[in-house]
Write a protein that holds these residues in place. Structure first.
Motif, PDB file in Angstrom:
ATOM      1  N   GLU A   1       0.820  -1.209   0.000  1.00  0.00           N
ATOM      2  CA  GLU A   1       0.000   0.000   0.000  1.00  0.00           C
ATOM      3  C   GLU A   1       0.855   1.261   0.000  1.00  0.00           C
ATOM      4  OE1 GLU A   1      -2.896   0.114   3.090  1.00  0.00           O
ATOM      5  OE2 GLU A   1      -4.056  -1.571   2.285  1.00  0.00           O
TER       6      GLU A   1
ATOM      7  N   ARG B   1      -1.097  -5.272   2.476  1.00  0.00           N
ATOM      8  CA  ARG B   1      -2.412  -5.915   2.584  1.00  0.00           C
ATOM      9  C   ARG B   1      -2.254  -7.350   2.087  1.00  0.00           C
ATOM     10  NH1 ARG B   1      -7.228  -4.001   4.673  1.00  0.00           N
ATOM     11  NH2 ARG B   1      -6.819  -2.020   3.609  1.00  0.00           N
TER      12      ARG B   1
ATOM     13  N   ARG C   1      -4.282  -6.114   7.215  1.00  0.00           N
ATOM     14  CA  ARG C   1      -3.412  -4.970   6.924  1.00  0.00           C
ATOM     15  C   ARG C   1      -2.328  -4.923   7.996  1.00  0.00           C
ATOM     16  NH1 ARG C   1      -4.799   1.450   7.153  1.00  0.00           N
ATOM     17  NH2 ARG C   1      -3.867   2.096   5.167  1.00  0.00           N
TER      18      ARG C   1
ATOM     19  N   GLU D   1      -7.813   0.227   9.784  1.00  0.00           N
ATOM     20  CA  GLU D   1      -8.090   0.735   8.446  1.00  0.00           C
ATOM     21  C   GLU D   1      -8.029   2.254   8.369  1.00  0.00           C
ATOM     22  OE1 GLU D   1      -8.513  -0.999   5.759  1.00  0.00           O
ATOM     23  OE2 GLU D   1      -8.422  -2.948   6.726  1.00  0.00           O
TER      24      GLU D   1
ATOM     25  N   SER E   1      -3.967   6.576   7.122  1.00  0.00           N
ATOM     26  CA  SER E   1      -3.507   6.376   5.748  1.00  0.00           C
ATOM     27  C   SER E   1      -2.289   5.474   5.730  1.00  0.00           C
ATOM     28  CB  SER E   1      -3.155   7.721   5.109  1.00  0.00           C
ATOM     29  OG  SER E   1      -1.997   8.280   5.721  1.00  0.00           O
ATOM     30  N   ALA E   2      -2.063   4.821   4.601  1.00  0.00           N
ATOM     31  CA  ALA E   2      -0.908   3.934   4.471  1.00  0.00           C
ATOM     32  C   ALA E   2       0.398   4.705   4.628  1.00  0.00           C
ATOM     33  CB  ALA E   2      -0.949   3.220   3.127  1.00  0.00           C
TER      34      ALA E   2
END
Length: 290
Positions: A38, A93, A109, A161, A164-165
């Motif tokens: 990600e 992920r 994740r 989740e 942010s990545a």
């Protein structure tokens, strides 16, 4: 749908990067997981690997901690001169898992914890993005026989989740900053700790080294000449070794100015250990070129 090929940045030699637009996406074996990348950050440590390649202690082969036959089944295990993929500040992920995978979930994740501390190399430890392919590619293959340590569990940290990545991928470098500021600076040699003294050339007087310091439990010395050995009035017996051993030290005193030795010694520090570099006015001859 998982593609058969992907785009990847590969390190194929010292200062040699190539963009491979047809690198295979490995399908996971029984103990393996495939992660979709990600986000991945760039680290100054990647530059060290770029310049050193096979000379980097984390690029060498694993010496213990995992079945050698298992390593042969992991295509992302790339020690020595095999091309690798840098990138270790990463969020993945999980998009495919083998039938024997137990500790990780399809769709999960995860933040990757890079340093595989239970798997020694010659001078360091195995690591994601070094002797195992990292995340400057779209998909990365990992194996539970490597990423699950017997004493501490998985090196993949589940993350929610919402963040942010890119924010999560900054956890690894930011943790280094946090740790640097919460560590109390050592004012003397640790009482009943392990001390390593390394000397590489120069003229140093160690006769007063212990006059104002605590007494360590053990002292190991490497590279001392006969004059310096005679000066060393140590409170405990000194073990004179011919090379730097793979151990963890509370205090390291390095007399020299080799960048390679400093990097090697940094990996020998115990938690909250102190590396004292004494250059004697000398300078690494390559410093002006970096």
């Amino acid at each position: 749908m998982i593609p058969k090929t992907q785009t990847a940045v590969q390190l194929v030699g010292p200062d040699e990067l190539v963009l491979n637009s047809s690198k295979p996406v490995h399908q996971p074996g029984p103990y393996q997981i495939l992660g979709f990348v990600e986000a991945v950050g760039l680290c100054f440590s990647d530059m060290k690997l770029l310049h050193a390649f096979t000379d980097h202690p984390r690029k060498g082969p694993i010496l213990d901690g995992v079945d050698p036959e298992a390593l042969k089944e992991i295509p992302s295990y790339v020690p020595n001169e095999l091309p690798t993929v840098p990138g270790h500040e990463v969020v993945v992920r999980i998009v495919a898992v083998g039938e024997a995978v137990k500790a990780h979930s399809l769709g999960g994740r995860y933040l990757v914890q890079t340093d595989y501390r239970h798997l020694p190399t010659d001078g360091s430890k195995a690591a994601f993005g070094y002797n195992f392919e990292g995340a400057l590619q779209q998909y990365v293959l990992m194996d539970e026989r490597v990423i699950v340590a017997p004493d501490t569990g998985s090196y993949l940290v589940p993350v929610p989740e919402e963040p942010s990545a890119s924010a999560i991928s900054l956890v690894e470098p930011w943790a280094c900053v946090e740790d640097a500021y919460i560590s109390e600076e050592g004012q003397s040699i640790k009482e009943k700790g392990k001390l390593l003294i390394v000397m590489e050339g120069g003229d140093y007087d160690l006769s007063d080294l212990f006059s104002l310091n605590n007494a360590p439990a053990s002292i190991t010395a490497v590279g001392l000449d006969e004059k310096t050995k005679a000066q060393l009035k140590a409170p405990v017996p000194v073990v004179f070794a011919d090379k730097i051993r793979d151990d963890a030290y509370d205090d390291i005193i390095y007399m020299g100015c080799s960048r390679e030795t400093i990097e090697l010694l940094s990996d020998k520090l115990a938690d909250h250990g102190v590396l004292n570099v004494v250059t004697g006015g000398a300078r690494d001859r390559r410093a002006s070129h970096d």
